[in-house]
Design an enzyme around this catalytic site. Structure first.
Site, PDB file in Angstrom:
ATOM      1  CE  LYS A  39      -3.368  -0.740   5.266  1.00 35.01           C
ATOM      2  NZ  LYS A  39      -4.323   0.364   5.403  1.00 35.01           N
ATOM      3  NE  ARG A 138     -11.579   2.010   4.357  1.00 31.80           N
ATOM      4  CZ  ARG A 138     -10.240   1.992   4.241  1.00 31.80           C
ATOM      5  NH1 ARG A 138      -9.670   1.537   3.142  1.00 31.80           N
ATOM      6  NH2 ARG A 138      -9.471   2.446   5.202  1.00 31.80           N
ATOM      7  CG  HIS A 172      -8.363   6.289   6.310  1.00 33.94           C
ATOM      8  ND1 HIS A 172      -7.036   6.523   6.573  1.00 33.94           N
ATOM      9  CD2 HIS A 172      -8.374   5.526   5.185  1.00 33.94           C
ATOM     10  CE1 HIS A 172      -6.285   5.933   5.656  1.00 33.94           C
ATOM     11  NE2 HIS A 172      -7.073   5.323   4.804  1.00 33.94           N
ATOM     12  NE  ARG A 232      -4.945   5.605  10.875  1.00 29.28           N
ATOM     13  CZ  ARG A 232      -5.906   6.539  10.822  1.00 29.28           C
ATOM     14  NH1 ARG A 232      -6.293   7.184  11.892  1.00 29.28           N
ATOM     15  NH2 ARG A 232      -6.496   6.834   9.685  1.00 29.28           N
ATOM     16  CE1 TYR A 273       2.223 -20.433 -22.843  1.00 25.45           C
ATOM     17  CE2 TYR A 273       2.960 -18.954 -21.117  1.00 25.45           C
ATOM     18  CZ  TYR A 273       2.666 -20.235 -21.563  1.00 25.45           C
ATOM     19  OH  TYR A 273       2.820 -21.296 -20.714  1.00 25.45           O
ATOM     20  CB  CYS A 320       5.524 -17.112 -18.477  1.00 23.23           C
ATOM     21  SG  CYS A 320       6.061 -16.944 -20.194  1.00 23.23           S
ATOM     22  CG  ASP A 322       6.185 -20.584 -12.996  1.00 24.29           C
ATOM     23  OD1 ASP A 322       5.566 -20.164 -11.997  1.00 24.29           O
ATOM     24  OD2 ASP A 322       5.828 -21.576 -13.653  1.00 24.29           O
TER      25      ASP A 322
HETATM   26  C1  LIG Z   1      -3.774   1.659   5.440  1.00 30.05           C
HETATM   27  C2  LIG Z   1      -4.229   2.685   6.372  1.00 30.05           C
HETATM   28  C3  LIG Z   1      -3.363   3.705   6.800  1.00 30.05           C
HETATM   29  C4  LIG Z   1      -2.010   3.941   6.196  1.00 30.05           C
HETATM   30  O1  LIG Z   1      -2.160   4.547   4.929  1.00 30.05           O
HETATM   31  P1  LIG Z   1      -0.882   5.072   4.120  1.00 30.05           P
HETATM   32  O2  LIG Z   1      -1.473   5.720   2.922  1.00 30.05           O
HETATM   33  O3  LIG Z   1      -0.077   3.853   3.763  1.00 30.05           O
HETATM   34  O4  LIG Z   1      -0.145   5.981   5.004  1.00 30.05           O
HETATM   35  C5  LIG Z   1      -3.815   4.552   7.796  1.00 30.05           C
HETATM   36  N1  LIG Z   1      -5.054   4.427   8.320  1.00 30.05           N
HETATM   37  C6  LIG Z   1      -5.917   3.474   7.910  1.00 30.05           C
HETATM   38  C7  LIG Z   1      -7.264   3.405   8.517  1.00 30.05           C
HETATM   39  C8  LIG Z   1      -5.544   2.579   6.919  1.00 30.05           C
HETATM   40  O5  LIG Z   1      -6.400   1.658   6.501  1.00 30.05           O
END
Ligand SMILES: *Cc1c(COP(=O)(O)O)cnc(C)c1O
Length: 390
Positions: A39, A138, A172, A232, A273, A320, A322
């Protein structure tokens, strides 16, 4: 790089990602599948390049956050590996999910109903992974405490809906990457609830899920009992943080810039700045074409050091949009055009993250689209990419 006027770029070392992938595979063993989280443009590393590599290496699954990210992969030839969307997809898009063989997370009853109706109307079957909320609070079916029975019921109902094929189930972790007994207890509680829910659902349905997964980076390294059918990880694959260090992984991104110009100022000269920095002595100051619009957090002004061939050079004054200024006094080998490492193997991103009060994830994601990308494979630059609309 010669084709761009700016002289700041990000290198994604695909060899490092391959190395990390193989190390993680070794760590999890042959019976556990591997989903690579790509992602947010693979945490800024280039979703297409990383996904192609993972497909080539034999990874089992990819995950993205939205249908746009999934379509980016599918429309660019990444078709030989399943892709899971972790976030919400509007029901109007279900036809496309089916057409492009994209798996959708299902996070609650109302989404299950919508997806089932849309898939049935489209005359197809949508592959889904059920998301269970075990304490992240979540997305996902609430299953904790008094929600347990309704949660299990709801999941069973979704699994039996027409037009849906419940291939997987996942949850998660909220604190699996944090140290300490509290974090461990919380993570194991989440894991237990997850496996309890799976057992209850599977008993009710009389069949089992093909893919049960919950291990993000922290759990992949620290909780062998959480590996289940598939891991994952995201950050781990890119080689940052303490868990990557534990497995001896390599950081995949190096952010480089060059010196645009150098001037020598008298003592008492205010820099940039707001004049928050005043030279104390005669100062040889370099200007780097790297600012907050490239992803250099302005909150780091006057606090960070970039790496030169002669060691760290402190950044001076406000960052800044850039540009920024760095003190090159006594670094006579550093001249106009010299390469500077903003972060990378010689200037760990973890240090920058700590100074910025954030995590490496945010820093690699913040590298903006005007920063050209270089991809390194088998030790050579194999691709250059500029994300601007040209
Ligand atoms: C982003 C995400 C992960 C990966 O998390 P890491 O901490 O980068 O390993 C796994 N599962 C879900 C649902 C996520 O949103």
């Amino acid at each position: 790089m010669e084709s761009t006027l700016r002289r700041t770029w990000a290198e994604t070392d695909l060899d490092a990602i391959e190395f990390n992938y193989k190390k993680i595979r070794e760590h999890i063993g042959p019976d556990v599948k591997f989903l690579g989280v790509v992602k947010a443009d693979a945490y800024g590393h280039g979703a297409l390049q990383v996904s192609r590599l993972l497909e080539e290496l034999g990874a089992d699954y990819l995950a993205v956050s939205s249908i746009d990210e999934a379509m980016e992969l599918r429309l660019n030839g990444i078709t030989g590996i399943p892709v899971l969307i972790l976030g919400h997809t509007p029901k109007e898009q279900v036809g496309r999910l089916i057409e492009y063989n994209i798996t959708q997370a299902v996070t609650c009853r109302s989404k299950a109903v919508e997806y089932s109706e849309a898939a049935t109307a489209a005359g197809g079957t949508l592959k889904i992974h059920i998301k269970v909320d075990t304490g992240m609070s979540r997305l996902g079916y609430l299953c904790e405490g008094r929600h347990y029975e309704t949660g299990v019921e709801g999941i069973c109902e979704a699994c039996n809906m027409p037009g849906l094929d419940a291939e997987g189930i996942f949850t998660h972790f909220a604190v699996s990457d944090e140290p300490g007994e509290d974090a461990k207890e919380y993570t194991l509680k989440q894991l237990k609830l997850f496996t309890d829910v799976i057992a209850a659902v599977e008993a009710k349905l009389g069949r089992s899920f093909k893919l049960r997964h919950c291990a993000n980076t922290g759990a992949t390294v620290c909780y062998p009992e959480a590996l289940l059918d598939m891991v994952r990880p995201g950050l781990l694959l890119y080689g940052y943080g303490e868990h990557a260090a534990q497995l001896g992984l390599k950081p995949a991104m190096t952010l480089k810039t060059t010196v645009s110009t150098i001037k020598t100022y008298d003592p008492g000269t205010r820099i940039s700045y707001g004049g928050i920095y005043t030279t104390e002595k005669r100062t040889r100051m370099g200007v780097l074409p790297y600012g907050y619009a490239d992803g250099f957090f302005r909150s780091l002004s006057n606090r960070y050091s970039v790496m030169t061939v002669e060691g760290p050079a402190p950044q001076r004054g406000k960052i800044c949009m850039d540009m920024c200024m760095v003190d090159l006094t006594d670094k006579m080998k550093v001249d106009v055009g010299s390469e500077i490492e903003v972060f990378g193997p010689h200037n760990p991103i973890e240090k920058m993250a700590e100074l910025a009060g954030t995590i490496p994830y945010e820093l690699t994601c913040a590298v903006s689209k005007r920063v050209p990308r270089l991809y390194i494979r088998h030790g050579k630059v194999t691709e250059k990419e500029l994300l601007l609309r040209m």
